[in-house]
Design a protein around this motif. Structure first.
Motif, PDB file in Angstrom:
ATOM      1  N   ASN A 168     125.273 -39.127  71.296  1.00  0.00           N
ATOM      2  CA  ASN A 168     126.073 -38.915  72.495  1.00  0.00           C
ATOM      3  C   ASN A 168     127.041 -37.741  72.308  1.00  0.00           C
ATOM      4  O   ASN A 168     128.053 -37.656  72.993  1.00  0.00           O
ATOM      5  CB  ASN A 168     126.850 -40.196  72.835  1.00  0.00           C
ATOM      6  CG  ASN A 168     127.424 -40.160  74.238  1.00  0.00           C
ATOM      7  OD1 ASN A 168     126.830 -39.602  75.155  1.00  0.00           O
ATOM      8  ND2 ASN A 168     128.605 -40.744  74.402  1.00  0.00           N
ATOM      9  N   PHE A 169     126.720 -36.855  71.365  1.00  0.00           N
ATOM     10  CA  PHE A 169     127.588 -35.724  71.058  1.00  0.00           C
ATOM     11  C   PHE A 169     126.742 -34.456  70.989  1.00  0.00           C
ATOM     12  O   PHE A 169     125.566 -34.492  70.643  1.00  0.00           O
ATOM     13  CB  PHE A 169     128.288 -35.940  69.704  1.00  0.00           C
ATOM     14  CG  PHE A 169     129.181 -37.142  69.654  1.00  0.00           C
ATOM     15  CD1 PHE A 169     130.526 -37.034  69.979  1.00  0.00           C
ATOM     16  CD2 PHE A 169     128.682 -38.376  69.282  1.00  0.00           C
ATOM     17  CE1 PHE A 169     131.352 -38.136  69.933  1.00  0.00           C
ATOM     18  CE2 PHE A 169     129.504 -39.496  69.239  1.00  0.00           C
ATOM     19  CZ  PHE A 169     130.850 -39.372  69.573  1.00  0.00           C
ATOM     20  N   ASP A 170     127.366 -33.333  71.313  1.00  0.00           N
ATOM     21  CA  ASP A 170     126.695 -32.049  71.125  1.00  0.00           C
ATOM     22  C   ASP A 170     126.588 -31.761  69.628  1.00  0.00           C
ATOM     23  O   ASP A 170     127.435 -32.188  68.825  1.00  0.00           O
ATOM     24  CB  ASP A 170     127.476 -30.930  71.809  1.00  0.00           C
ATOM     25  CG  ASP A 170     127.479 -31.068  73.322  1.00  0.00           C
ATOM     26  OD1 ASP A 170     126.505 -31.636  73.861  1.00  0.00           O
ATOM     27  OD2 ASP A 170     128.460 -30.621  73.954  1.00  0.00           O
ATOM     28  N   TYR A 171     125.564 -31.012  69.247  1.00  0.00           N
ATOM     29  CA  TYR A 171     125.354 -30.745  67.827  1.00  0.00           C
ATOM     30  C   TYR A 171     124.661 -29.405  67.651  1.00  0.00           C
ATOM     31  O   TYR A 171     124.082 -28.837  68.588  1.00  0.00           O
ATOM     32  CB  TYR A 171     124.524 -31.852  67.176  1.00  0.00           C
ATOM     33  CG  TYR A 171     123.180 -32.096  67.836  1.00  0.00           C
ATOM     34  CD1 TYR A 171     122.059 -31.328  67.496  1.00  0.00           C
ATOM     35  CD2 TYR A 171     123.035 -33.080  68.809  1.00  0.00           C
ATOM     36  CE1 TYR A 171     120.835 -31.563  68.108  1.00  0.00           C
ATOM     37  CE2 TYR A 171     121.806 -33.309  69.424  1.00  0.00           C
ATOM     38  CZ  TYR A 171     120.716 -32.545  69.065  1.00  0.00           C
ATOM     39  OH  TYR A 171     119.500 -32.762  69.673  1.00  0.00           O
ATOM     40  N   THR A 172     124.725 -28.902  66.425  1.00  0.00           N
ATOM     41  CA  THR A 172     124.073 -27.655  66.048  1.00  0.00           C
ATOM     42  C   THR A 172     123.174 -27.928  64.851  1.00  0.00           C
ATOM     43  O   THR A 172     123.611 -28.557  63.872  1.00  0.00           O
ATOM     44  CB  THR A 172     125.109 -26.575  65.671  1.00  0.00           C
ATOM     45  OG1 THR A 172     125.975 -26.337  66.784  1.00  0.00           O
ATOM     46  CG2 THR A 172     124.419 -25.285  65.265  1.00  0.00           C
ATOM     47  N   LEU A 173     121.934 -27.485  64.927  1.00  0.00           N
ATOM     48  CA  LEU A 173     121.012 -27.639  63.804  1.00  0.00           C
ATOM     49  C   LEU A 173     121.428 -26.688  62.686  1.00  0.00           C
ATOM     50  O   LEU A 173     121.479 -25.471  62.877  1.00  0.00           O
ATOM     51  CB  LEU A 173     119.578 -27.349  64.251  1.00  0.00           C
ATOM     52  CG  LEU A 173     118.519 -27.326  63.143  1.00  0.00           C
ATOM     53  CD1 LEU A 173     118.398 -28.694  62.485  1.00  0.00           C
ATOM     54  CD2 LEU A 173     117.168 -26.883  63.703  1.00  0.00           C
ATOM     55  N   MET A 174     121.710 -27.251  61.519  1.00  0.00           N
ATOM     56  CA  MET A 174     122.136 -26.444  60.378  1.00  0.00           C
ATOM     57  C   MET A 174     120.991 -26.193  59.395  1.00  0.00           C
ATOM     58  O   MET A 174     120.819 -25.081  58.911  1.00  0.00           O
ATOM     59  CB  MET A 174     123.297 -27.132  59.654  1.00  0.00           C
ATOM     60  CG  MET A 174     124.496 -27.437  60.548  1.00  0.00           C
ATOM     61  SD  MET A 174     125.213 -25.961  61.288  1.00  0.00           S
ATOM     62  CE  MET A 174     125.925 -25.185  59.843  1.00  0.00           C
ATOM     63  N   ILE A 175     120.224 -27.234  59.085  1.00  0.00           N
ATOM     64  CA  ILE A 175     119.114 -27.103  58.132  1.00  0.00           C
ATOM     65  C   ILE A 175     117.938 -27.924  58.656  1.00  0.00           C
ATOM     66  O   ILE A 175     118.112 -29.094  59.022  1.00  0.00           O
ATOM     67  CB  ILE A 175     119.495 -27.588  56.718  1.00  0.00           C
ATOM     68  CG1 ILE A 175     120.717 -26.837  56.189  1.00  0.00           C
ATOM     69  CG2 ILE A 175     118.314 -27.422  55.760  1.00  0.00           C
ATOM     70  CD1 ILE A 175     121.223 -27.365  54.856  1.00  0.00           C
ATOM     71  N   ASP A 176     116.773 -27.329  58.686  1.00  0.00           N
ATOM     72  CA  ASP A 176     115.548 -28.027  59.056  1.00  0.00           C
ATOM     73  C   ASP A 176     114.782 -28.346  57.777  1.00  0.00           C
ATOM     74  O   ASP A 176     114.382 -27.431  57.041  1.00  0.00           O
ATOM     75  CB  ASP A 176     114.697 -27.145  59.977  1.00  0.00           C
ATOM     76  CG  ASP A 176     113.509 -27.893  60.575  1.00  0.00           C
ATOM     77  OD1 ASP A 176     113.031 -28.845  59.951  1.00  0.00           O
ATOM     78  OD2 ASP A 176     113.065 -27.507  61.673  1.00  0.00           O
TER      79      ASP A 176
END
Length: 565
Positions: A45-53
């Protein structure tokens, strides 16, 4: 006659609730359809940023590291201790640890901490292993430490299955974690008491992990998490077959949002690789090898939980039927002689025992324990300063609507009062583990080679799509022409809604009927569990079976080793 008016009012109300309930099930199915086309679904339920795939790592895994972005109007301090939340991959999808504001993610953000979330994709990378995963998680934590050089080492929060996974990671690389908070995490997989916790007998009742191997072969090398969800649901048939849907139907005007949010997670089964699920079953739930020091890494190192240096916080509950307190705490008695041994090794272990909450409530931060989670997050510096030893976290309500947290020293005898297995009980579980090894060997040698050639990916996909858990959700969606009109009907009902008064006699009769149905299912479940327990101990307690499996010879060899200088 007054009751005629009440009957008419009840009929209108029941009909309207039925339409609204049908529309909820339609919305649930539509949500699942959208999930199927989402390459990386979660319920955060929060915005997020992909850091590591994790697919870019070697070996590749289906895990990802997300940085949670603070809500508008708030900020986080990069110099504060980071929090990393690990969700369980036990059949369900990711995001339950941050599904709402009052969650593990939300409470850490509210106190200004940088928060990261370890998510995963619906399907694993082919042949990925549990070790591959926790090595990737170790890399995630290393990177977080490098991004916050002024902060203390991260606090790692592991829920259920994710808890033992990061514990293994921390035992292998103890320099990474600052504090470990493990909620509903099992370590002593055979532990329990008679008359409760029937899930610990499951491996023995299927004669071991060969059934899991068969499911993997039929799944084209993948294990369908829908089977795990089914196991959870069968543990409480009253809720599965009645209460869950009845409670929504009876309160359909107010319960819809919560129902749809939870079902987005619960009705979204994911996949595990053959290597992962067989490790989990053979090494942990049937073999119980973790606390015995019998699990080794690919480079030959033994995983020993005593190597964990960070303070450990263990959440458990007497009302948890999935991970009972004996399974969450019994490993302490297995690995340490007494409190002096614990102190001599510089180990700090804190446990919090809730009197009644269920398994999911331990880590979804329900209203019953969200204050406790919040208090632990704000008390990490105090935990760092505690001396080595065993403590129980004791919470006291305060007039200011806050709580006071105390850490009271405990003795190993306090853990023993929870009860546990006798020597005969452990011998039965050991027999089940030996039979599992034999049955799995027979299956791998004589059955699996004939099953695998007949299964290709399209066939496996079709069998997964036809699993009853998926069918019952997806069949009630707009793809079904008999269900699609519920959206229009529900819109009309909401405009003309006539809820029945709470003192309606027929509403009371409805509730009474529901209570009788729940009582029936609880009675059936209690009798079933008693039968399973009696069959388990009668079968695996047979001295002849134990002798055939070589259990008595193994015990004799172990006794002779005591006399070897």
């Amino acid at each position: 006659m007054p009751w005629l008016g009440q009957a008419f009012d009840y009929m209108i109300d029941a009909w309207q609730r039925g339409i609204l309930m049908g529309d909820l099930l339609r919305q649930r199915g539509n949500n699942q359809l959208r999930t199927l086309v989402n390459p990386a679904p979660n319920v955060l339920n929060f915005d997020y940023t992909l850091m590591i795939d994790g697919r870019d790592l070697k070996p590749a895994v289906n895990y990802m590291l997300l940085r949670i972005e603070p809500p508008a109007g708030s900020h986080t301090d990069p110099a504060k201790r980071p929090f990393v939340v690990f969700d369980p991959r036990a059949g369900h999808g990711p995001g339950i640890g941050g599904m709402k504001k009052d969650s593990e993610v939300g409470m850490a953000l509210a106190q200004g901490h940088p928060v990261y979330f370890v998510s995963f994709l619906p399907a694993p990378v082919a042949c990925q292993t549990v070790e591959d995963v926790w090595r990737a998680e170790a890399y995630f934590v290393e990177q977080i430490i490098s991004w916050h050089p002024q902060a203390k080492k991260p606090c790692l929060i592991g829920n259920c299955q994710a808890g033992w996974q990061i514990a293994m990671m921390s035992a292998s690389q103890p320099h990474l974690s600052g504090v470990l908070i493990l909620a509903g995490t099992p370590f002593s997989y055979w532990a329990g008491v008679h008359g409760k916790y029937p899930m610990r007998y499951m491996g023995g009742m299927t004669m071991g992990s060969w059934v899991v191997a068969l499911a993997c072969d039929l799944g084209g090398g993948m294990f369908d998490g829908a089977y795990l969800v089914d196991n959870f649901e069968k543990n409480d048939p009253a809720n599965t077959y009645w209460s869950k849907h009845y409670n929504v139907y009876s309160q359909v005007d107010t319960a819809s949002t919560r129902f749809l949010a939870f079902e987005r997670w619960w009705s979204n089964p994911t996949l595990l690789s053959r290597q992962e699920i067989l490790f989990i079953v053979d090494e942990l739930f049937v073999g119980n090898h973790l606390t015995k020091g019998k699990i080794y890494t690919s480079d030959g190192a033994r995983i020993d939980l005593r190597h964990i240096k960070a303070p450990l916080v263990l959440f458990c509950s007497r009302g948890d039927e999935i991970t009972p307190p004996q399974q969450a705490l019994g490993w302490i008695l297995d690995l340490y002689k007494d409190e002096k041994d614990l102190i001599a090794q510089g180990k700090t272990i804190i446990y919090a025992m809730h009197p009644s909450i269920g398994h999911l409530g331990l880590f979804v931060a329900s209203a019953a324990i969200n204050k406790e989670h919040r208090k632990f997050i704000s008390s990490l510096d105090m935990i760092d300063g505690l001396g080595a030893g065993l403590y129980e976290a004791v919470f006291e309500d305060h007039a200011s609507d806050d709580i006071i947290l105390r850490f009271e020293p405990r003795r190993f005898d306090d853990l023993r009062t929870l009860g546990g297995n006798s020597a005969d009980d452990d011998r039965c579980f050991e027999a089940a583990a030996l039979l599992s090894e034999n049955m799995k060997g027979l299956y791998d040698g004589f059955v699996s080679p004939f099953v695998r050639p007949f299964i290709n990916k399209p066939m496996a996909d079709i069998m997964r799509a036809l699993h009853p858990r998926r069918l019952q959700v997806l069949s009630l969606s707009d793809n079904n022409p008999m269900v699609a009109p519920f959206g229009i009907w529900a819109a009309f009902v909401r405009q003309t809604r006539r809820p029945v008064p709470v003192d309606n006699i027929f509403l009371a009769m409805q509730q009474l009927m529901s209570e009788h149905i729940v009582y029936f299912w609880d009675d059936v479940n209690e009798k079933k569990n008693a039968l399973v327990e009696n069959l388990f101990f009668a079968f695996y307690g047979n001295p002849l079976l134990q002798a055939v499996l070589g259990l008595q010879a193994r015990e004799a060899d172990m006794k002779r080793e005591d006399f070897i200088p």
